[in-house]
Design a protein around this motif. Sequence first.
Motif, PDB file in Angstrom:
ATOM      1  N   VAL A 233       9.955   0.130  -2.204  1.00 11.55           N
ATOM      2  CA  VAL A 233       9.060  -0.224  -3.313  1.00 11.55           C
ATOM      3  C   VAL A 233       7.624  -0.213  -2.794  1.00 11.55           C
ATOM      4  N   ALA A 234       6.764   0.538  -3.468  1.00 14.25           N
ATOM      5  CA  ALA A 234       5.352   0.622  -3.065  1.00 14.25           C
ATOM      6  C   ALA A 234       4.568   1.188  -4.235  1.00 14.25           C
ATOM      7  N   PRO A 235       3.232   1.007  -4.226  1.00 15.15           N
ATOM      8  CA  PRO A 235       2.462   1.576  -5.343  1.00 15.15           C
ATOM      9  C   PRO A 235       2.514   3.099  -5.364  1.00 15.15           C
ATOM     10  N   SER A 236       2.682   3.720  -4.227  1.00 16.38           N
ATOM     11  CA  SER A 236       2.737   5.191  -4.182  1.00 16.38           C
ATOM     12  C   SER A 236       3.312   5.638  -2.839  1.00 16.38           C
ATOM     13  N   LEU A 237       3.573   6.932  -2.751  1.00 13.72           N
ATOM     14  CA  LEU A 237       4.162   7.498  -1.527  1.00 13.72           C
ATOM     15  C   LEU A 237       3.143   8.378  -0.818  1.00 13.72           C
ATOM     16  N   GLY A 238       3.133   8.309   0.514  1.00 13.73           N
ATOM     17  CA  GLY A 238       2.272   9.193   1.308  1.00 13.73           C
ATOM     18  C   GLY A 238       2.790  10.627   1.278  1.00 13.73           C
ATOM     19  N   LYS A 239       2.047  11.484   1.892  1.00 19.14           N
ATOM     20  CA  LYS A 239       2.362  12.916   1.949  1.00 19.14           C
ATOM     21  C   LYS A 239       3.733  13.121   2.604  1.00 19.14           C
ATOM     22  N   ASP A 240       4.557  13.945   1.977  1.00 16.70           N
ATOM     23  CA  ASP A 240       5.870  14.322   2.520  1.00 16.70           C
ATOM     24  C   ASP A 240       6.879  13.177   2.625  1.00 16.70           C
ATOM     25  N   VAL A 241       6.505  11.972   2.182  1.00 23.66           N
ATOM     26  CA  VAL A 241       7.437  10.844   2.325  1.00 23.66           C
ATOM     27  C   VAL A 241       8.604  11.005   1.342  1.00 23.66           C
ATOM     28  N   GLN A 242       8.325  11.581   0.164  1.00 25.04           N
ATOM     29  CA  GLN A 242       9.394  11.794  -0.819  1.00 25.04           C
ATOM     30  C   GLN A 242      10.519  12.633  -0.205  1.00 25.04           C
ATOM     31  N   ARG A 243      10.130  13.680   0.508  1.00 24.88           N
ATOM     32  CA  ARG A 243      11.132  14.566   1.116  1.00 24.88           C
ATOM     33  C   ARG A 243      11.928  13.824   2.190  1.00 24.88           C
ATOM     34  N   LEU A 244      11.213  13.032   2.983  1.00 27.14           N
ATOM     35  CA  LEU A 244      11.883  12.253   4.033  1.00 27.14           C
ATOM     36  C   LEU A 244      12.884  11.272   3.417  1.00 27.14           C
ATOM     37  N   LEU A 245      12.472  10.603   2.335  1.00 30.20           N
ATOM     38  CA  LEU A 245      13.375   9.661   1.658  1.00 30.20           C
ATOM     39  C   LEU A 245      14.641  10.371   1.210  1.00 30.20           C
ATOM     40  N   ALA A 246      14.476  11.542   0.609  1.00 26.03           N
ATOM     41  CA  ALA A 246      15.630  12.309   0.126  1.00 26.03           C
ATOM     42  C   ALA A 246      16.561  12.636   1.291  1.00 26.03           C
ATOM     43  N   THR A 247      15.974  13.078   2.387  1.00 28.00           N
ATOM     44  CA  THR A 247      16.757  13.424   3.588  1.00 28.00           C
ATOM     45  C   THR A 247      17.547  12.217   4.097  1.00 28.00           C
ATOM     46  N   LEU A 248      16.898  11.036   4.044  1.00 31.94           N
ATOM     47  CA  LEU A 248      17.527   9.823   4.576  1.00 31.94           C
ATOM     48  C   LEU A 248      18.456   9.154   3.552  1.00 31.94           C
ATOM     49  N   GLY A 249      18.502   9.694   2.342  1.00 31.26           N
ATOM     50  CA  GLY A 249      19.342   9.098   1.297  1.00 31.26           C
ATOM     51  C   GLY A 249      18.768   7.801   0.757  1.00 31.26           C
TER      52      GLY A 249
ATOM     53  N   LYS B  55       0.853  -1.197   0.000  1.00 32.73           N
ATOM     54  CA  LYS B  55       0.000   0.000   0.000  1.00 32.73           C
ATOM     55  C   LYS B  55       0.886   1.243   0.000  1.00 32.73           C
ATOM     56  N   THR B  56       0.269   2.384  -0.109  1.00 32.97           N
ATOM     57  CA  THR B  56       0.983   3.659  -0.081  1.00 32.97           C
ATOM     58  C   THR B  56       2.009   3.666   1.056  1.00 32.97           C
ATOM     59  N   ALA B  57       3.254   3.990   0.726  1.00 40.61           N
ATOM     60  CA  ALA B  57       4.323   3.932   1.718  1.00 40.61           C
ATOM     61  C   ALA B  57       4.254   5.140   2.661  1.00 40.61           C
ATOM     62  N   THR B  58       4.349   4.855   3.936  1.00 42.94           N
ATOM     63  CA  THR B  58       4.269   5.896   4.968  1.00 42.94           C
ATOM     64  C   THR B  58       5.665   6.330   5.412  1.00 42.94           C
ATOM     65  N   LYS B  59       5.704   7.364   6.241  1.00 41.36           N
ATOM     66  CA  LYS B  59       6.981   7.795   6.835  1.00 41.36           C
ATOM     67  C   LYS B  59       7.599   6.668   7.665  1.00 41.36           C
ATOM     68  N   GLU B  60       6.731   5.886   8.336  1.00 35.78           N
ATOM     69  CA  GLU B  60       7.225   4.770   9.157  1.00 35.78           C
ATOM     70  C   GLU B  60       8.011   3.774   8.301  1.00 35.78           C
ATOM     71  N   ALA B  61       7.501   3.499   7.086  1.00 31.10           N
ATOM     72  CA  ALA B  61       8.195   2.562   6.195  1.00 31.10           C
ATOM     73  C   ALA B  61       9.569   3.104   5.826  1.00 31.10           C
ATOM     74  N   ALA B  62       9.632   4.399   5.559  1.00 26.56           N
ATOM     75  CA  ALA B  62      10.913   5.024   5.198  1.00 26.56           C
ATOM     76  C   ALA B  62      11.893   4.938   6.373  1.00 26.56           C
ATOM     77  N   LEU B  63      11.398   5.221   7.572  1.00 23.45           N
ATOM     78  CA  LEU B  63      12.266   5.191   8.758  1.00 23.45           C
ATOM     79  C   LEU B  63      12.726   3.763   9.056  1.00 23.45           C
ATOM     80  N   GLN B  64      11.833   2.809   8.879  1.00 19.80           N
ATOM     81  CA  GLN B  64      12.176   1.389   9.079  1.00 19.80           C
ATOM     82  C   GLN B  64      13.310   0.977   8.141  1.00 19.80           C
ATOM     83  N   LEU B  65      13.187   1.381   6.873  1.00 16.47           N
ATOM     84  CA  LEU B  65      14.218   1.032   5.888  1.00 16.47           C
ATOM     85  C   LEU B  65      15.552   1.686   6.254  1.00 16.47           C
TER      86      LEU B  65
END
Lengths: 263, 263
Positions: free
Chosen positions: B215-231, B185-195
């Motif tokens: 990998v997910a069908p889509s990204l939740g709100k602001d998750v793209q920015r968090l991913l970028a921050t976390l590399g 499902k849509t990836a959350t901030k929690e998924a990004a932090l877990q990874l």
Amino acid sequence: MQQPNKINVLTRPSLAEAAALIEKAFAQRRTLIVAGTCSVHYVGRASSTLEPGERILIVKSDGSLLVHRPVGYEPVNWQPSGSIFHVQVKDSGLEVHGVRQKPRENVKVTFSEVLLASALALDDSGEFSLFASEDDMHRAILLKPDLLEEGFKPISWEKKVEPGFVDVYGEDKNGKLVIVEVKRKTATKEAALQLAKYIEPIKAKVNREVRAVLVAPSLGKDVQRLLATLGLEFKALDPKTCAEVLRRTENSKLESFFKPATQ
Amino acid sequence: MQQPNKINVLTRPSLAEAAALIEKAFAQRRTLIVAGTCSVHYVGRASSTLEPGERILIVKSDGSLLVHRPVGYEPVNWQPSGSIFHVQVKDSGLEVHGVRQKPRENVKVTFSEVLLASALALDDSGEFSLFASEDDMHRAILLKPDLLEEGFKPISWEKKVEPGFVDVYGEDKNGKLVIVEVKRKTATKEAALQLAKYIEPIKAKVNREVRAVLVAPSLGKDVQRLLATLGLEFKALDPKTCAEVLRRTENSKLESFFKPATQ
């Protein structure tokens, strides 16, 4: 002269009448066509549900199954050959149940109403021939460059290079220039020599490594050795594969399943 | 309560009788089923010929066409929607002729004998739902690594890495280690932090560059920015695509058309 059991047809049968025809079709390995209102449940590799609607079910003599909606050329549900089928009438409707062992797959088509049920003894040994020209093969490589190799990027085609034209021309994944010569029949020594001749002026002009690939369904006698001597490569590709790629690439949604999503 | 024109059926009609039913079916945009002895000629992207035999022709209300032999789940001939059809009886037999403009394609099915001809007004709005679990998505990536990216090579999956398990684990085309976390499902901030948490011990252990892909069908709100921050990276992939890959990869000959031949 007619075979009496070649075809059985029921129009708007009761579920019990349809079930009798279907059971006989399975027992006699006939091709079965059933049209009517049905739902479909599939469990195996992943799972799917199709809510009730009017469709066509086909079960073939080899145990393959298709469910077709009234629009679209693709089946909504399908099973390859090898499923075992049975039929029964339950409170929920007429159930056609197919089970496949390897991989384990289950498909259940439940009819609440049958418009048409037909069992046919079809006899078909006619040969299918698919033809693609060398030009079709060029287009297939351009449409699907990994037919040549992974990472190949076409740049141009039918490019004039004295003393003639290069069929397809591109770059490999390591940035080397790749010259492709396509033959739709077994490649001869002449084809290898022609390709060798074509790449000389290119090698002389460009300041980078050049690879030359002869594409053909197969190689003639001793051509492999000649290619090695000339520093040329060979890639096996038959016109039939190219024809299928051409047909499917532009037409088919299936294609999208086999390409990484470019979102 | 029955619609009188919902279904017309002829069993063993003459060619003229069959042609009349077929003509009416085309005019009324019905779904047409014809079984009998036919040959098929196709010219368009490449060309094909099918010698006479007993088959099932289906022409749907959207102008798509299928010709099915008595075995195999794949049609021997097919056309996507948008063809224009007409029918006529000639000395050579009953000709069903479909023409498509773009790309230009012509298909001609010539019946010498008709066993069954049926025109159906089918009504189908039932929803089709395809389901794949996260585990199915892992398997799809393992079976077809370019779902993740071109050149990806899986090494392991569900690998124990404190504090848990890595979903899929491999190497990219440049030899970098790739850690993949899959969400259906849509990836959350929690998924990004877990990874982000999972890759730290791996980075500490291995002496090479490590990439982490969510990998997910889509990204939740602001998750793209968090991913970028976390590399971290993101790859859009939906469970439905994975389900189709699973179904087709092991079952389908089609697959071979979309893979470079490994001969």
